[in-house]
Design a protein around this motif. Structure first.
Motif, PDB file in Angstrom:
ATOM      1  N   TYR A  24      -2.323  12.217   3.525  1.00 42.37           N
ATOM      2  CA  TYR A  24      -3.734  12.413   3.871  1.00 42.37           C
ATOM      3  C   TYR A  24      -4.320  11.123   4.440  1.00 42.37           C
ATOM      4  O   TYR A  24      -5.034  11.145   5.445  1.00 42.37           O
ATOM      5  CB  TYR A  24      -4.521  12.873   2.653  1.00 42.37           C
ATOM      6  N   VAL A  27      -3.241  10.699   8.014  1.00 40.51           N
ATOM      7  CA  VAL A  27      -3.959  11.610   8.916  1.00 40.51           C
ATOM      8  C   VAL A  27      -5.374  11.105   9.165  1.00 40.51           C
ATOM      9  O   VAL A  27      -5.860  11.119  10.300  1.00 40.51           O
ATOM     10  CB  VAL A  27      -3.966  13.053   8.363  1.00 40.51           C
ATOM     11  N   VAL A  31      -7.379   9.921  12.797  1.00 41.61           N
ATOM     12  CA  VAL A  31      -8.700  10.315  13.306  1.00 41.61           C
ATOM     13  C   VAL A  31      -9.425   9.092  13.854  1.00 41.61           C
ATOM     14  O   VAL A  31     -10.070   9.156  14.897  1.00 41.61           O
ATOM     15  CB  VAL A  31      -9.522  11.007  12.199  1.00 41.61           C
ATOM     16  N   PRO A  34      -6.744   7.508  17.386  1.00 41.72           N
ATOM     17  CA  PRO A  34      -5.979   8.623  17.963  1.00 41.72           C
ATOM     18  C   PRO A  34      -4.806   8.194  18.847  1.00 41.72           C
ATOM     19  O   PRO A  34      -3.940   9.008  19.144  1.00 41.72           O
ATOM     20  CB  PRO A  34      -7.020   9.400  18.759  1.00 41.72           C
ATOM     21  N   TYR A  38       1.578   9.308  14.023  1.00 37.23           N
ATOM     22  CA  TYR A  38       1.668   9.665  12.613  1.00 37.23           C
ATOM     23  C   TYR A  38       3.147   9.713  12.257  1.00 37.23           C
ATOM     24  O   TYR A  38       3.946  10.313  12.973  1.00 37.23           O
ATOM     25  CB  TYR A  38       1.017  11.023  12.389  1.00 37.23           C
ATOM     26  N   THR A  86       2.250  12.631  17.709  1.00 37.54           N
ATOM     27  CA  THR A  86       0.966  12.226  18.281  1.00 37.54           C
ATOM     28  C   THR A  86      -0.117  13.067  17.631  1.00 37.54           C
ATOM     29  O   THR A  86       0.164  14.075  16.961  1.00 37.54           O
ATOM     30  CB  THR A  86       0.947  12.460  19.800  1.00 37.54           C
ATOM     31  N   ILE A  87      -1.371  12.704  17.870  1.00 34.00           N
ATOM     32  CA  ILE A  87      -2.475  13.481  17.308  1.00 34.00           C
ATOM     33  C   ILE A  87      -2.494  14.897  17.885  1.00 34.00           C
ATOM     34  O   ILE A  87      -2.833  15.856  17.190  1.00 34.00           O
ATOM     35  CB  ILE A  87      -3.823  12.765  17.504  1.00 34.00           C
ATOM     36  N   HIS A  88      -2.072  15.051  19.131  1.00 38.24           N
ATOM     37  CA  HIS A  88      -2.024  16.379  19.748  1.00 38.24           C
ATOM     38  C   HIS A  88      -0.951  17.259  19.102  1.00 38.24           C
ATOM     39  O   HIS A  88      -1.153  18.454  18.917  1.00 38.24           O
ATOM     40  CB  HIS A  88      -1.820  16.281  21.254  1.00 38.24           C
ATOM     41  N   GLU A  89       0.167  16.658  18.755  1.00 35.18           N
ATOM     42  CA  GLU A  89       1.224  17.419  18.091  1.00 35.18           C
ATOM     43  C   GLU A  89       0.821  17.815  16.669  1.00 35.18           C
ATOM     44  O   GLU A  89       1.193  18.888  16.197  1.00 35.18           O
ATOM     45  CB  GLU A  89       2.514  16.599  18.061  1.00 35.18           C
ATOM     46  N   LEU A  90       0.035  16.984  16.016  1.00 37.13           N
ATOM     47  CA  LEU A  90      -0.455  17.328  14.674  1.00 37.13           C
ATOM     48  C   LEU A  90      -1.432  18.501  14.727  1.00 37.13           C
ATOM     49  O   LEU A  90      -1.475  19.309  13.800  1.00 37.13           O
ATOM     50  CB  LEU A  90      -1.151  16.134  14.016  1.00 37.13           C
ATOM     51  N   ASN A  91      -2.205  18.578  15.791  1.00 39.18           N
ATOM     52  CA  ASN A  91      -3.203  19.638  15.936  1.00 39.18           C
ATOM     53  C   ASN A  91      -2.620  20.960  16.411  1.00 39.18           C
ATOM     54  O   ASN A  91      -3.290  21.970  16.397  1.00 39.18           O
ATOM     55  CB  ASN A  91      -4.315  19.212  16.889  1.00 39.18           C
ATOM     56  N   ALA A  92      -1.364  20.940  16.851  1.00 39.32           N
ATOM     57  CA  ALA A  92      -0.735  22.166  17.393  1.00 39.32           C
ATOM     58  C   ALA A  92      -0.415  23.170  16.303  1.00 39.32           C
ATOM     59  O   ALA A  92      -0.269  22.926  15.191  1.00 39.32           O
ATOM     60  CB  ALA A  92       0.524  21.814  18.156  1.00 39.32           C
TER      61      ALA A  92
END
Length: 92
Positions: A24, A27, A31, A34, A38, A86-92
């Motif tokens: 956590y 992560v 934020v 960015p 991670y 990456t942050i984009h991969e975490l959001n997928a």
């Protein structure tokens, strides 16, 4: 890759990191930063026992927002990455 202790402590304060919540904390650091990666992997302690752990990496440095809580039990933990996102991969 080397642990940046000063930056780790700064980010821990910035995100109000919690002990025993490394994934956590990592992560929450993403934020704020960015551009970071991670990372999920392991740290090896003084007892040479691997522990699952999460941190971020910025510009070839390890930034571990949980590190300030580890200072009481560890001296210079070794980090071994298993996966990076990456942050984009975490959001997928």
């Amino acid at each position: 890759m080397k642990l940046n202790v000063k930056c780790s402590q700064h980010i821990a304060t910035l995100i109000e990191a919690e002990p025993n919540d490394c994934f956590y904390n990592a992560v929450m650091a993403m934020v704020e930063f960015p551009q970071a990666l991670y990372v999920q992997g392991y740290i090896v302690t003084n007892s040479f026992r691997p522990i699952e752990h999460g941190w971020i990496e910025i510009a070839d440095e390890i930034i571990d927002p949980t590190y300030p809580f580890l200072l009481t039990t560890l001296k210079k933990p070794s980090y071994f990455a298993a996966e990076k996102f990456t942050i984009h991969e975490l959001n997928a």
